[in-house]
Design an enzyme around this catalytic site. Structure first.
Site, short mmCIF file in Angstrom:
data_model
loop_
_atom_site.label_atom_id
_atom_site.label_comp_id
_atom_site.label_asym_id
_atom_site.label_seq_id
_atom_site.Cartn_x
_atom_site.Cartn_y
_atom_site.Cartn_z
N GLU A 116 20.11 57.12 50.83
CA GLU A 116 20.09 58.25 49.90
C GLU A 116 19.53 59.46 50.63
O GLU A 116 18.64 59.34 51.48
CB GLU A 116 19.23 57.95 48.67
N HIS A 274 22.61 55.91 42.29
CA HIS A 274 22.03 56.86 43.25
C HIS A 274 20.53 56.69 43.43
O HIS A 274 19.91 57.52 44.08
CB HIS A 274 22.37 58.30 42.88
#
Length: 320
Positions: A116, A274
């Protein structure tokens, strides 16, 4: 402070594989021929690990202090009731899936990896899958502190990225510079006998699995430049799960991401999309499902001569 436990089922020590990319292609292609008749994609939803199992298991979010080796509430029943501290239980396959005939894999271990952070890497999660037992045996997870941003910019970046998940405090409490994260990751690899510097820095009988090429092809080299360090050789080849999925199932609709793959496999997406550790967990579930269905998972991309710019690809039919 408690360290992240290491599972007892550690792999044996292996010799390094050939560094010649051509050898990788030939072995991958010959193995891939074994899986020429994949099962059709399901038409009904598969049971969710959030609500199933004979042991009464229910899905819970991971304790993110635990994944960093910093959980201080392992003796608190209320905390244990809410947060998961076992990286393997949710991935257990059914007896029917385990009893199917499975194709031999080139790699004994797969490192499911989903970064990420688009400016700099913010999260570095890895789940270790044993392809022989089709189980998750350990995890490595660190939050990463940017090195080229002001503190104000970092605070804004983290609030926008992790504030919506309610984990921004954990990030600030635990994040480390990328160089330190890589050092700790290499120690973890050595602990599992998956890597030694004397073997040209390559992995032993293991490979990274990513959902796309971006993580290893683009973002890791970019972060290495920012962090003023050399690209570790074990990042010179990887498996793009999208391409393996496309060539194994041949779906009518091209699956361009994790969500579409899970929809086609009738698998519910669990956790927060996410949040790197949750995306990695979901990608690992896809990998295990494909292994159970008989897929052989080869390296799909490798750098030409170790150059970060020149990359070769196994499949002509691939997600672009």
């Amino acid at each position: 402070m408690r360290a992240v436990p290491v599972f007892n089922s550690l792999p044996r020590r292996f010799t390094a594989k050939s560094s010649n990319p051509k050898h990788t292609v030939l072995r991958s292609i010959s193995i891939q021929n074994h899986s020429s008749s994949p099962p059709p994609l399901p038409t009904s939803a598969a049971p969710s690990p959030a609500t199933v199992s004979g042991g009464g298991y229910r899905w819970k979010p991971m304790c993110l202090y635990y994944t960093q080796g910093k959980c201080t509430k392992m003796d608190d029943p209320a905390h244990l009731q809410v947060f998961n501290h076992d990286c393997s239980e949710e991935f257990r396959l059914s007896e029917g899936e385990l009893q199917r005939e499975h194709n031999p894999q080139k790699f004994d271990y797969l490192l499911v990896f989903d970064l990420e952070g688009k400016v700099e890497i913010l999260e570095f999660p890895v789940l270790l899958i044993d392809t022989r037992t089709m189980s998750v045996v350990d995890l490595f997870h660190r939050f990463v502190r940017p090195t080229a941003m002001s503190e104000q910019r970092v605070d804004e970046y983290i609030e926008n990225k992790y504030g919506k998940f309610g984990v921004d405090r954990v990030w600030h409490d635990t994040a480390l510079p990328f160089v330190e994260v890589v050092q700790q990751f290499e120690d973890w690899l050595v602990q599992h006998c998956l890597w030694e510097k004397k073997h040209n820095g390559r992995l032993n009988r293991a490979a990274f699995v990513t959902c796309g090429n971006w993580d290893v092809k683009t973002q890791v080299p970019k972060q290495c430049i920012v962090s003023k360090m050399k690209l570790p050789p074990y990042f010179n080849e990887w498996i793009n799960l999208k391409d393996v999925y496309l060539n194994f199932y041949n779906p009518k609709q091209e699956a361009r991401g994790m969500r579409t793959m899970m929809e086609q496999l009738k698998m519910p997406m669990l956790g927060s999309h996410h949040l790197g550790i949750d995306d990695t967990r979901n990608i690992a579930r896809i990998v295990l499902r494909m292994l159970a269905d008989g897929a052989v998972i080869p390296v799909t991309a490798w750098r030409d001569g170790g150059s970060s710019e020149s990359v070769n690809f196994l499949y002509k039919n691939r997600i672009r």
